[in-house]
Design a protein around this motif. Structure first.
Motif, PDB file in Angstrom:
ATOM      1  N   PRO A   1       0.828  -1.203   0.000  1.00 49.80           N
ATOM      2  CA  PRO A   1       0.000   0.000   0.000  1.00 49.80           C
ATOM      3  C   PRO A   1       0.863   1.255   0.000  1.00 49.80           C
ATOM      4  O   PRO A   1       2.017   1.245   0.428  1.00 49.80           O
ATOM      5  CB  PRO A   1      -0.801  -0.123   1.303  1.00 49.80           C
ATOM      6  N   SER A   2       0.306   2.354  -0.463  1.00 48.24           N
ATOM      7  CA  SER A   2       1.052   3.600  -0.600  1.00 48.24           C
ATOM      8  C   SER A   2       1.503   4.124   0.757  1.00 48.24           C
ATOM      9  O   SER A   2       0.832   3.951   1.777  1.00 48.24           O
ATOM     10  CB  SER A   2       0.192   4.635  -1.308  1.00 48.24           C
ATOM     11  N   CYS A   3       2.657   4.805   0.755  1.00 41.81           N
ATOM     12  CA  CYS A   3       3.296   5.234   1.989  1.00 41.81           C
ATOM     13  C   CYS A   3       4.042   6.541   1.737  1.00 41.81           C
ATOM     14  O   CYS A   3       4.565   6.765   0.635  1.00 41.81           O
ATOM     15  CB  CYS A   3       4.271   4.149   2.453  1.00 41.81           C
ATOM     16  N   ALA A   4       4.095   7.401   2.731  1.00 37.76           N
ATOM     17  CA  ALA A   4       4.847   8.651   2.636  1.00 37.76           C
ATOM     18  C   ALA A   4       5.253   9.103   4.027  1.00 37.76           C
ATOM     19  O   ALA A   4       4.678   8.675   5.034  1.00 37.76           O
ATOM     20  CB  ALA A   4       4.017   9.736   1.951  1.00 37.76           C
ATOM     21  N   MET A   5       6.236   9.991   4.075  1.00 35.77           N
ATOM     22  CA  MET A   5       6.662  10.613   5.325  1.00 35.77           C
ATOM     23  C   MET A   5       6.744  12.116   5.101  1.00 35.77           C
ATOM     24  O   MET A   5       7.068  12.573   4.000  1.00 35.77           O
ATOM     25  CB  MET A   5       8.025  10.078   5.763  1.00 35.77           C
ATOM     26  N   ALA A   6       6.461  12.884   6.147  1.00 34.49           N
ATOM     27  CA  ALA A   6       6.525  14.338   6.058  1.00 34.49           C
ATOM     28  C   ALA A   6       7.010  14.906   7.376  1.00 34.49           C
ATOM     29  O   ALA A   6       6.736  14.350   8.450  1.00 34.49           O
ATOM     30  CB  ALA A   6       5.160  14.915   5.695  1.00 34.49           C
ATOM     31  N   GLN A   7       7.730  16.035   7.276  1.00 34.77           N
ATOM     32  CA  GLN A   7       8.244  16.685   8.478  1.00 34.77           C
ATOM     33  C   GLN A   7       8.231  18.196   8.268  1.00 34.77           C
ATOM     34  O   GLN A   7       8.747  18.701   7.270  1.00 34.77           O
ATOM     35  CB  GLN A   7       9.670  16.215   8.781  1.00 34.77           C
ATOM     36  N   TRP A   8       7.625  18.901   9.219  1.00 34.43           N
ATOM     37  CA  TRP A   8       7.560  20.359   9.168  1.00 34.43           C
ATOM     38  C   TRP A   8       8.724  20.949   9.965  1.00 34.43           C
ATOM     39  O   TRP A   8       9.110  20.433  11.008  1.00 34.43           O
ATOM     40  CB  TRP A   8       6.248  20.866   9.754  1.00 34.43           C
TER      41      TRP A   8
ATOM     42  N   GLN B   1       0.955   5.151   6.200  1.00 36.17           N
ATOM     43  CA  GLN B   1       0.805   4.053   5.241  1.00 36.17           C
ATOM     44  C   GLN B   1      -0.661   3.693   5.143  1.00 36.17           C
ATOM     45  O   GLN B   1      -1.328   3.494   6.149  1.00 36.17           O
ATOM     46  CB  GLN B   1       1.621   2.827   5.670  1.00 36.17           C
ATOM     47  N   TRP B   2      -1.154   3.641   3.914  1.00 40.92           N
ATOM     48  CA  TRP B   2      -2.546   3.252   3.719  1.00 40.92           C
ATOM     49  C   TRP B   2      -2.731   1.779   4.021  1.00 40.92           C
ATOM     50  O   TRP B   2      -1.788   0.982   3.942  1.00 40.92           O
ATOM     51  CB  TRP B   2      -2.963   3.543   2.279  1.00 40.92           C
ATOM     52  N   SER B   3      -3.953   1.406   4.314  1.00 39.13           N
ATOM     53  CA  SER B   3      -4.299  -0.011   4.475  1.00 39.13           C
ATOM     54  C   SER B   3      -4.537  -0.625   3.105  1.00 39.13           C
ATOM     55  O   SER B   3      -4.705   0.078   2.103  1.00 39.13           O
ATOM     56  CB  SER B   3      -5.567  -0.147   5.323  1.00 39.13           C
ATOM     57  N   ARG B   4      -4.559  -1.946   3.060  1.00 36.14           N
ATOM     58  CA  ARG B   4      -4.911  -2.622   1.805  1.00 36.14           C
ATOM     59  C   ARG B   4      -6.313  -2.215   1.361  1.00 36.14           C
ATOM     60  O   ARG B   4      -6.550  -1.949   0.175  1.00 36.14           O
ATOM     61  CB  ARG B   4      -4.824  -4.142   2.004  1.00 36.14           C
ATOM     62  N   GLN B   5      -7.247  -2.142   2.309  1.00 36.43           N
ATOM     63  CA  GLN B   5      -8.612  -1.756   1.972  1.00 36.43           C
ATOM     64  C   GLN B   5      -8.644  -0.353   1.384  1.00 36.43           C
ATOM     65  O   GLN B   5      -9.315  -0.102   0.382  1.00 36.43           O
ATOM     66  CB  GLN B   5      -9.502  -1.822   3.214  1.00 36.43           C
ATOM     67  N   GLY B   6      -7.905   0.573   1.997  1.00 31.58           N
ATOM     68  CA  GLY B   6      -7.876   1.926   1.476  1.00 31.58           C
ATOM     69  C   GLY B   6      -7.258   2.001   0.091  1.00 31.58           C
ATOM     70  O   GLY B   6      -7.747   2.714  -0.792  1.00 31.58           O
ATOM     71  N   GLU B   7      -6.191   1.251  -0.103  1.00 25.43           N
ATOM     72  CA  GLU B   7      -5.520   1.249  -1.406  1.00 25.43           C
ATOM     73  C   GLU B   7      -6.447   0.752  -2.501  1.00 25.43           C
ATOM     74  O   GLU B   7      -6.439   1.261  -3.620  1.00 25.43           O
ATOM     75  CB  GLU B   7      -4.278   0.347  -1.330  1.00 25.43           C
TER      76      GLU B   7
ATOM     77  N   ALA C   1      -1.941   5.700  -5.309  1.00 25.80           N
ATOM     78  CA  ALA C   1      -2.213   6.614  -4.195  1.00 25.80           C
ATOM     79  C   ALA C   1      -0.959   7.259  -3.628  1.00 25.80           C
ATOM     80  O   ALA C   1      -1.020   7.890  -2.566  1.00 25.80           O
ATOM     81  CB  ALA C   1      -2.956   5.863  -3.092  1.00 25.80           C
ATOM     82  N   ALA C   2       0.187   7.151  -4.316  1.00 25.60           N
ATOM     83  CA  ALA C   2       1.434   7.702  -3.785  1.00 25.60           C
ATOM     84  C   ALA C   2       1.328   9.194  -3.502  1.00 25.60           C
ATOM     85  O   ALA C   2       1.838   9.681  -2.483  1.00 25.60           O
ATOM     86  CB  ALA C   2       2.584   7.421  -4.749  1.00 25.60           C
ATOM     87  N   ASP C   3       0.684   9.944  -4.395  1.00 23.27           N
ATOM     88  CA  ASP C   3       0.552  11.385  -4.197  1.00 23.27           C
ATOM     89  C   ASP C   3      -0.473  11.706  -3.112  1.00 23.27           C
ATOM     90  O   ASP C   3      -0.285  12.633  -2.313  1.00 23.27           O
ATOM     91  CB  ASP C   3       0.150  12.046  -5.516  1.00 23.27           C
TER      92      ASP C   3
END
Length: 711
Positions: A313-320, A390-396, A367-369
């Motif tokens: 499933p799609s995944c990302a990280m962010a930091q302010w 990280q999204w779930s399989r269901q969400g993806e 769903a990467a973006d």
């Protein structure tokens, strides 16, 4: 006085013209390394290896000296999006030109230092030598040569015969980490002090969040924050397990509106053909002298909505950090994503840095973006700590964009001898592109959910000059007297669609190659001979002849065994590919063997080309036999591998690929060339085995029985 036509000035390759600064493409270190920074990203297609080969060839260095750098908006050239099998065409040409010019710059600097003519110098693995055993190197000159200059037109790269690496198979740079289980995917990365986030979304399509009780989620240990902005809601936790538990509690306290109705899945063609649409004549050809039509055949072909079904499933990280945010993502277009993030956040793009990291599965606009924006929004509540989402399989499988469903109708007028005299091809379906960064409004899911939401983007089709969308590959490659190609793009979009591998190419090649096979069968003409008779392009003929020879067309008939052929040229401008499928049709359709021939011009890394054709062929087999997004009138129901089955390892056919090497022809991409031909070849093989035409994908047992009953 006559005036001779002026010779056009040489132009830079497209990507280099857009990013002319040589220092943005490559840098030399005094330690004997070259850092290469393309704007295209690795999504499993092996592009970093092919680009490294190109750089090493032009610079005359060993491949081991090339260090490939991931794309980042902080430093990399902006090459838009990695899609459409264009990386070799765009980034490869830019890289070849840039490296050729840099090589020339270093030779001039070496000539000045050594006191000899540049033409008298040779380069071997970065060492520059000349008469009298004078020598220096890239590494010795690195501090004296500034690449902070623009590329210039007119540079001539090496001829194919002088290239040491292009045309030869080398080990993929990215494979060892993946085989040995070393962290390479974004899913495996961990930043210092990292928190975990999850986002709450409805099951029903476009339902609104009308109430949210937070008490249960706040009682979960490790909770850092609950975020809500309109219909967007999520949690941030110290641990991934805590984030999952808090989300589950939050879901129990959520109440939703009814949502919006979805189409009737079992009558998609009628839905697609009756919705409001923008109609366009894609191409029209009029015969010089029209033959008399004795009869008309009309056939309809359909393809369902298809999920990207990425393995992870799609995944990302962010930091302010104050007003600045840094994002790590497996997006295919870091600059385009940055543009949409700036729209949503109402901040200048300079305040946003987007860095690419590889993801485990892609195949288009998944769903990467979307998950990147999720991470950015949740990270605002994290006090400067990075947040991983990280999204779930269901969400993806329910919230990511899908490949658009298509209904294709082809009418063919035949004369008394069964020859084609006119061809009419009509397509109905949603547009195939709603990628970020291409419009005045963002195309990110959370952007539609905020308290001040952006309008939901309705997918468009790229113009034919860019390969088309629904109409991709709809214009016949065959020498037909006349035709009319129409596209009807829906202006409503109850099910979210965007780019999936090949866009409309798979559906159109399936339809064209199926009806041609049907006409050939009615005439009693061999389908290979029929195609060759209607083609003028010798490269097209060559791939068909090559695949026929390799598959020993046509094998003796055996009960329950069928053979079929399919052909296409991706976008009608890219790679040529022909496929022959051998299927077994007893209880279920099983594809036993696929034989393919492909012409990508100069194959930089032949093994990489074979990998891409094999992968595309296997994915197409999965699409043809199994894949179909399922839904009722309220929600997507195929949210797990049980409801959305894909091809299993035990079902993978034997695949043979023949690469026709054309070193004198500019290279094109291979990643999407096989899907249409393989789809058509399997469908035609089903007819050969069972005597029935299945015109609706996927070709399942139920569809075959229905086709038999309708015969």
């Amino acid at each position: 006085m006559s005036q001779q036509a002026s010779t056009p000035s040489p132009a830079l390759p497209v990507s280099l013209a857009a990013n002319p600064k040589l220092s943005s493409w490559l840098k030399f270190s005094s330690t004997g390394q070259v850092t290469v920074s393309p704007g295209k990203v690795e999504i499993g297609q092996g592009i970093v290896t092919a680009l490294a080969q190109i750089a090493a060839d032009e610079l005359d260095i060993d491949l081991s000296r090339v260090q490939m750098v991931r794309a980042s908006t902080a430093s990399s050239p902006n090459e838009g999006v990695t899609s459409g099998s264009l990386s070799i065409q765009q980034s490869g040409r830019a890289m070849r030109h840039a490296c050729a010019e840099v090589r020339r710059i270093f030779l001039r600097q070496a000539a000045e230092r050594l006191g000899v003519e540049a033409d008298a110098l040779d380069i071997e693995d970065g060492t520059i030598s000349g008469p009298g055993n004078v020598r220096t190197s890239y590494w010795e000159l690195a501090d004296d040569v500034s690449l902070d200059r623009d590329a210039t037109p007119g540079v001539t790269p090496k001829t194919a015969s002088r290239r040491a690496l292009a045309g030869h198979s080398v080990q993929r740079i990215d494979i060892p980490d993946k085989v040995l289980g070393r962290p390479r995917f974004i899913h495996d990365q961990a930043l210092a002090g990292m928190l975990h986030g999850r986002v709450l979304r409805p099951e029903n399509a476009c339902a609104k969040l009308v109430g949210l009780k937070e008490d249960g989620a706040r009682a979960v240990p490790g909770l850092v924050a609950i975020v809500r902005d309109g219909n967007f809601s999520g949690v941030v936790s110290e641990t991934e397990h805590g984030a999952e538990a808090a989300l589950a509690a939050l879901r129990k306290g959520a109440s939703w509106s009814a949502g919006e109705p979805l189409p009737d899945e079992n009558d998609l063609a009628s839905f697609l053909k009756t919705q409001p649409a923008e109609s366009t004549i894609i191409d029209k050809k009029t015969a010089a002298s029209s033959g008399a039509a004795a009869r008309t055949i009309r056939r309809q072909y359909t393809r369902p909505y298809i999920a990207h079904a990425s393995i992870a499933p799609s995944c990302a990280m962010a930091q302010w950090d104050g007003d600045h945010v840094r994002v790590w993502t497996h997006s295919q277009g870091v600059y385009l994503l940055r543009a949409d993030l700036a729209l949503v956040l109402k901040r200048p793009v300079e305040n946003i840095t987007v860095e690419h990291m590889e993801g485990a599965g892609c195949y288009g606009h998944n769903a990467a973006d979307d998950v990147a924006l999720d991470a950015v929004l949740l990270a605002r509540s994290a006090g400067g700590r990075p947040v991983r989402v990280q999204w779930s399989r269901q969400g993806e499988m329910s919230d990511a964009p899908f490949g658009a469903a298509m209904a294709i109708e082809i009418e063919v007028d035949l004369d008394a001898q069964g020859e084609i005299v006119d061809w009419r091809h009509s397509i109905w379906g949603n547009g195939h592109v709603a990628r970020p960064g291409r419009a005045a409004q963002p195309a990110l899911l959370a952007g539609y959910e905020l308290a001040n939401p952006f309008p939901r983007m309705v997918s468009i089709n790229p113009p034919q000059s860019n390969g088309g969308g629904s109409d991709r590959n709809a214009i016949p490659l065959y020498d037909l007297p006349s035709w009319r190609i129409e596209s009807h793009r829906l202006t409503t979009m109850p099910i979210r669609t965007s780019a999936l591998r090949t866009l409309g190419g798979q559906g159109n090649v399936f339809a064209i190659e199926s009806i041609l096979d049907e006409i050939a069968a009615e005439r009693g003409e061999d389908p290979v001979a029929f195609r060759l008779r209607h083609l003028r392009d010798e490269r097209a003929k060559d791939v068909i002849r090559a695949v026929a020879a390799r598959a020993k067309w046509k094998p003796d008939r055996q009960p329950g065994i069928g053979h079929g052929i399919g052909f296409g040229r991706y976008k009608n401008t890219g790679a040529y590919c022909a496929a022959i499928a051998e299927i077994e049709g007893i209880d279920e359709i099983a594809v036993r063997k696929l034989t393919l021939a492909v012409d990508v011009g100069e194959a930089i890394n032949p093994d990489g080309v074979i990998n891409q054709i094999e992968g595309g062929a296997i994915q197409a087999t999965s699409w043809v036999l199994k894949e179909r997004v399922r839904f009722d009138r309220q929600r997507i129901t195929s949210t797990s591998w049980a409801e959305y089955p894909i091809l299993r390892f035990s079902e993978v056919p034997d695949v043979e690929v023949e690469v026709i090497q054309r070193s004198d022809v500019d290279p094109v991409g291979a990643g999407e060339a096989a899907h249409g031909p393989v789809t058509a070849a399997i469908a035609n093989a089903v007819f050969d085995a069972l005597g029935v035409r299945v015109r609706d994908l996927p070709i399942t047992r139920d569809r075959i029985i229905a086709a038999m009953e309708a015969t």
